[in-house]
Design a protein around this motif. Structure first.
Motif, PDB file in Angstrom:
ATOM      1  N   ASP A   1      34.640  37.658  45.826  1.00  0.00           N
ATOM      2  CA  ASP A   1      33.897  38.509  46.753  1.00  0.00           C
ATOM      3  C   ASP A   1      33.108  37.583  47.669  1.00  0.00           C
ATOM      4  OD1 ASP A   1      32.195  40.181  48.128  1.00  0.00           O
ATOM      5  OD2 ASP A   1      31.384  41.146  46.338  1.00  0.00           O
TER       6      ASP A   1
ATOM      7  N   THR B   1      29.320  37.451  47.423  1.00  0.00           N
ATOM      8  CA  THR B   1      28.607  36.959  46.239  1.00  0.00           C
ATOM      9  C   THR B   1      28.970  35.534  45.839  1.00  0.00           C
ATOM     10  OG1 THR B   1      30.254  37.900  44.733  1.00  0.00           O
ATOM     11  CG2 THR B   1      28.365  39.289  45.310  1.00  0.00           C
TER      12      THR B   1
ATOM     13  N   ASN C   1      28.841  31.768  45.521  1.00  0.00           N
ATOM     14  CA  ASN C   1      27.704  30.864  45.688  1.00  0.00           C
ATOM     15  C   ASN C   1      27.923  29.614  44.845  1.00  0.00           C
ATOM     16  OD1 ASN C   1      25.212  29.861  46.440  1.00  0.00           O
ATOM     17  ND2 ASN C   1      24.089  31.033  44.930  1.00  0.00           N
TER      18      ASN C   1
ATOM     19  N   GLY D   1      30.449  34.366  41.635  1.00  0.00           N
ATOM     20  CA  GLY D   1      31.176  35.269  42.521  1.00  0.00           C
ATOM     21  C   GLY D   1      32.685  35.127  42.490  1.00  0.00           C
TER      22      GLY D   1
END
Length: 81
Positions: free
Chosen positions: A29, A32, A34, A48
């Motif tokens: 995603d 999200t 990171n 993520g």
């Protein structure tokens, strides 16, 4: 994007989602994802990325490592023994 890299490295069964090809896939995603690694803790995994399949086998399932190790070293045309 990956098919051109695979072709350049001479990897004939990689780079495309196609029957008979090695299925190396990542589901993520972008909102999200990171990077959590730092200079103090360089081995932290990124966040993520809940699913990763290598050679069609899940190695990350729901964000958890499965323990499966279906990968192998890939050597392109510049490799020398």
């Amino acid at each position: 994007m990956t098919s051109l890299s695979a072709q350049a490295a001479g990897l004939k069964d990689r780079g495309l989602v196609k029957e008979g090809f090695a299925a190396d896939l990542v589901l993520f995603d972008p909102a999200t994802v990171n990077a959590l690694a730092t200079f103090e803790a360089p081995t932290r995994y990124s966040a993520g990325i809940p699913y990763v399949a290598v050679n069609g086998v899940l190695v990350v399932d729901g964000g958890t490592l499965t323990g499966a190790r279906p990968g192998k070293a890939l050597r392109g045309p510049g490799w020398r023994p």
